[in-house]
Design a protein around this motif. Structure first.
Motif, PDB file in Angstrom:
ATOM      1  N   THR A 183       0.995  -1.147  -0.034  1.00 54.09           N
ATOM      2  CA  THR A 183       0.095  -0.294  -0.128  1.00 54.09           C
ATOM      3  C   THR A 183       0.655   1.117  -0.078  1.00 54.09           C
ATOM      4  O   THR A 183       1.990   1.200   0.762  1.00 54.09           O
ATOM      5  CB  THR A 183      -0.827  -0.049   1.269  1.00 54.09           C
ATOM      6  N   ALA A 184       0.657   2.206  -0.701  1.00 56.90           N
ATOM      7  CA  ALA A 184       1.391   3.341  -0.877  1.00 56.90           C
ATOM      8  C   ALA A 184       0.407   4.741  -1.219  1.00 56.90           C
ATOM      9  O   ALA A 184      -0.702   4.660  -1.516  1.00 56.90           O
ATOM     10  CB  ALA A 184       2.245   3.182  -2.248  1.00 56.90           C
ATOM     11  N   TRP A 185       1.330   5.771  -0.862  1.00 54.33           N
ATOM     12  CA  TRP A 185       0.476   7.284  -1.155  1.00 54.33           C
ATOM     13  C   TRP A 185       1.057   7.643  -2.612  1.00 54.33           C
ATOM     14  O   TRP A 185       2.168   7.619  -2.720  1.00 54.33           O
ATOM     15  CB  TRP A 185       0.983   8.210  -0.075  1.00 54.33           C
ATOM     16  N   LEU A 186       0.296   8.048  -3.342  1.00 54.43           N
ATOM     17  CA  LEU A 186       0.539   8.754  -4.566  1.00 54.43           C
ATOM     18  C   LEU A 186       0.264  10.083  -4.662  1.00 54.43           C
ATOM     19  O   LEU A 186      -1.071  10.340  -4.404  1.00 54.43           O
ATOM     20  CB  LEU A 186      -0.111   8.139  -5.707  1.00 54.43           C
ATOM     21  N   TRP A 187       1.189  11.000  -4.610  1.00 52.15           N
ATOM     22  CA  TRP A 187       1.149  12.509  -4.846  1.00 52.15           C
ATOM     23  C   TRP A 187       0.606  12.935  -6.126  1.00 52.15           C
ATOM     24  O   TRP A 187       0.956  12.118  -7.110  1.00 52.15           O
ATOM     25  CB  TRP A 187       2.229  13.081  -4.144  1.00 52.15           C
ATOM     26  N   PRO A 188       0.094  14.009  -5.997  1.00 59.23           N
ATOM     27  CA  PRO A 188      -0.130  14.704  -7.292  1.00 59.23           C
ATOM     28  C   PRO A 188       0.863  14.701  -8.272  1.00 59.23           C
ATOM     29  O   PRO A 188       0.614  14.689  -9.892  1.00 59.23           O
ATOM     30  CB  PRO A 188      -0.907  16.002  -7.041  1.00 59.23           C
ATOM     31  N   ASP A 189       2.083  15.082  -7.860  1.00 55.42           N
ATOM     32  CA  ASP A 189       3.320  15.094  -8.661  1.00 55.42           C
ATOM     33  C   ASP A 189       3.724  13.800  -9.323  1.00 55.42           C
ATOM     34  O   ASP A 189       4.751  13.740  -9.875  1.00 55.42           O
ATOM     35  CB  ASP A 189       4.244  16.156  -8.134  1.00 55.42           C
ATOM     36  N   GLY A 190       3.149  12.714  -8.640  1.00 53.89           N
ATOM     37  CA  GLY A 190       3.612  11.418  -9.481  1.00 53.89           C
ATOM     38  C   GLY A 190       4.493  10.740  -8.480  1.00 53.89           C
ATOM     39  O   GLY A 190       4.732   9.478  -8.602  1.00 53.89           O
ATOM     40  N   ALA A 191       4.823  11.213  -7.202  1.00 57.76           N
ATOM     41  CA  ALA A 191       5.836  10.581  -6.265  1.00 57.76           C
ATOM     42  C   ALA A 191       5.138   9.621  -5.519  1.00 57.76           C
ATOM     43  O   ALA A 191       3.804   9.721  -5.300  1.00 57.76           O
ATOM     44  CB  ALA A 191       6.117  11.911  -5.253  1.00 57.76           C
ATOM     45  N   LEU A 192       5.714   8.435  -5.384  1.00 59.66           N
ATOM     46  CA  LEU A 192       5.175   7.533  -4.624  1.00 59.66           C
ATOM     47  C   LEU A 192       5.577   7.216  -3.433  1.00 59.66           C
ATOM     48  O   LEU A 192       7.118   7.094  -3.424  1.00 59.66           O
ATOM     49  CB  LEU A 192       5.119   6.174  -5.680  1.00 59.66           C
ATOM     50  N   LYS A 193       5.171   6.823  -2.107  1.00 60.94           N
ATOM     51  CA  LYS A 193       5.554   6.571  -0.871  1.00 60.94           C
ATOM     52  C   LYS A 193       5.089   5.448  -0.360  1.00 60.94           C
ATOM     53  O   LYS A 193       3.791   5.491   0.060  1.00 60.94           O
ATOM     54  CB  LYS A 193       5.374   7.777   0.017  1.00 60.94           C
ATOM     55  N   VAL A 194       5.884   4.232  -0.288  1.00 63.53           N
ATOM     56  CA  VAL A 194       5.284   3.156   0.498  1.00 63.53           C
ATOM     57  C   VAL A 194       5.058   3.347   1.815  1.00 63.53           C
ATOM     58  O   VAL A 194       5.636   4.049   2.427  1.00 63.53           O
ATOM     59  CB  VAL A 194       6.429   1.794   0.141  1.00 63.53           C
ATOM     60  N   ILE A 195       3.863   3.095   2.324  1.00 66.69           N
ATOM     61  CA  ILE A 195       3.294   3.247   3.454  1.00 66.69           C
ATOM     62  C   ILE A 195       3.955   2.385   4.577  1.00 66.69           C
ATOM     63  O   ILE A 195       3.851   1.039   4.563  1.00 66.69           O
ATOM     64  CB  ILE A 195       1.836   3.032   3.868  1.00 66.69           C
ATOM     65  N   GLY A 196       4.878   3.123   5.802  1.00 62.56           N
ATOM     66  CA  GLY A 196       5.240   2.115   6.799  1.00 62.56           C
ATOM     67  C   GLY A 196       6.681   1.609   6.505  1.00 62.56           C
ATOM     68  O   GLY A 196       7.338   1.066   7.307  1.00 62.56           O
ATOM     69  N   GLN A 197       7.397   1.982   5.379  1.00 62.32           N
ATOM     70  CA  GLN A 197       8.552   1.790   5.312  1.00 62.32           C
ATOM     71  C   GLN A 197       9.287   2.454   4.165  1.00 62.32           C
ATOM     72  O   GLN A 197       8.564   3.118   3.440  1.00 62.32           O
ATOM     73  CB  GLN A 197       8.904   0.111   4.841  1.00 62.32           C
ATOM     74  N   GLU A 198      10.787   2.304   3.802  1.00 61.03           N
ATOM     75  CA  GLU A 198      11.339   2.965   2.856  1.00 61.03           C
ATOM     76  C   GLU A 198      11.406   2.616   1.586  1.00 61.03           C
ATOM     77  O   GLU A 198      11.562   3.392   0.627  1.00 61.03           O
ATOM     78  CB  GLU A 198      12.679   3.353   3.363  1.00 61.03           C
ATOM     79  N   GLY A 199      10.973   1.299   1.502  1.00 62.12           N
ATOM     80  CA  GLY A 199      11.153   0.671   0.202  1.00 62.12           C
ATOM     81  C   GLY A 199      10.706  -0.853   0.190  1.00 62.12           C
ATOM     82  O   GLY A 199      10.107  -1.306   1.389  1.00 62.12           O
ATOM     83  N   CYS A 200      10.865  -1.537  -0.617  1.00 56.93           N
ATOM     84  CA  CYS A 200      10.745  -2.876  -0.791  1.00 56.93           C
ATOM     85  C   CYS A 200      11.476  -3.786   0.035  1.00 56.93           C
ATOM     86  O   CYS A 200      12.765  -3.530   0.507  1.00 56.93           O
ATOM     87  CB  CYS A 200      10.580  -3.549  -2.167  1.00 56.93           C
ATOM     88  N   SER A 201      11.286  -5.163   0.567  1.00 54.04           N
ATOM     89  CA  SER A 201      11.871  -5.936   1.295  1.00 54.04           C
ATOM     90  C   SER A 201      13.288  -6.317   0.470  1.00 54.04           C
ATOM     91  O   SER A 201      14.242  -6.792   1.083  1.00 54.04           O
ATOM     92  CB  SER A 201      11.261  -7.219   1.934  1.00 54.04           C
ATOM     93  N   CYS A 202      13.035  -6.296  -0.850  1.00 57.42           N
ATOM     94  CA  CYS A 202      14.110  -6.770  -1.620  1.00 57.42           C
ATOM     95  C   CYS A 202      15.252  -5.633  -1.860  1.00 57.42           C
ATOM     96  O   CYS A 202      16.234  -6.029  -2.427  1.00 57.42           O
ATOM     97  CB  CYS A 202      13.794  -7.217  -3.122  1.00 57.42           C
ATOM     98  N   GLY A 203      15.140  -4.602  -1.316  1.00 63.34           N
ATOM     99  CA  GLY A 203      15.800  -3.643  -1.412  1.00 63.34           C
ATOM    100  C   GLY A 203      15.616  -2.496  -2.205  1.00 63.34           C
ATOM    101  O   GLY A 203      16.080  -1.217  -2.571  1.00 63.34           O
ATOM    102  N   SER A 204      14.530  -2.525  -3.581  1.00 61.62           N
ATOM    103  CA  SER A 204      14.179  -1.758  -4.334  1.00 61.62           C
ATOM    104  C   SER A 204      13.543  -0.487  -3.939  1.00 61.62           C
ATOM    105  O   SER A 204      12.695  -0.832  -2.957  1.00 61.62           O
ATOM    106  CB  SER A 204      13.564  -2.518  -5.436  1.00 61.62           C
ATOM    107  N   THR A 205      13.493   0.605  -4.597  1.00 58.90           N
ATOM    108  CA  THR A 205      12.809   1.552  -4.432  1.00 58.90           C
ATOM    109  C   THR A 205      11.805   1.897  -5.407  1.00 58.90           C
ATOM    110  O   THR A 205      11.236   3.021  -5.631  1.00 58.90           O
ATOM    111  CB  THR A 205      13.325   3.016  -3.858  1.00 58.90           C
ATOM    112  N   ALA A 206      11.792   1.191  -6.425  1.00 58.68           N
ATOM    113  CA  ALA A 206      11.294   1.392  -7.886  1.00 58.68           C
ATOM    114  C   ALA A 206       9.829   0.587  -7.899  1.00 58.68           C
ATOM    115  O   ALA A 206       9.929  -0.561  -7.644  1.00 58.68           O
ATOM    116  CB  ALA A 206      11.825   0.941  -9.107  1.00 58.68           C
TER     117      ALA A 206
END
Length: 62
Positions: A22-45
């Motif tokens: 689950t993530a927040w999608l901002w109007p400018d296209g920025a995406l922020k995963v809720i509750g952590q900095e990225g995926c458990s595999c280390g990716s932020t894409a």
């Protein structure tokens, strides 16, 4: 600054391993995963999963 109504809660899939978060999608296209900095595999894409006919790619945990 975006208003709370402008931010959408969406499902986002990791572009590396396919895990879904689950993530927040901002109007400018920025995406922020809720509750952590990225995926458990280390990716932020991530790719936004939506009921719309097209997906919106977004990356980075800003």
């Amino acid at each position: 600054m975006a208003q709370r109504d402008d931010v959408r809660r969406v499902l986002a899939a990791c572009e590396e391993c396919g895990s879904v978060y689950t993530a927040w999608l901002w109007p400018d296209g920025a995406l922020k995963v809720i509750g952590q900095e990225g995926c458990s595999c280390g990716s932020t894409a991530f790719t936004v999963l939506d009921d719309d006919s097209d997906s919106t790619p977004a990356s980075g945990a800003e």
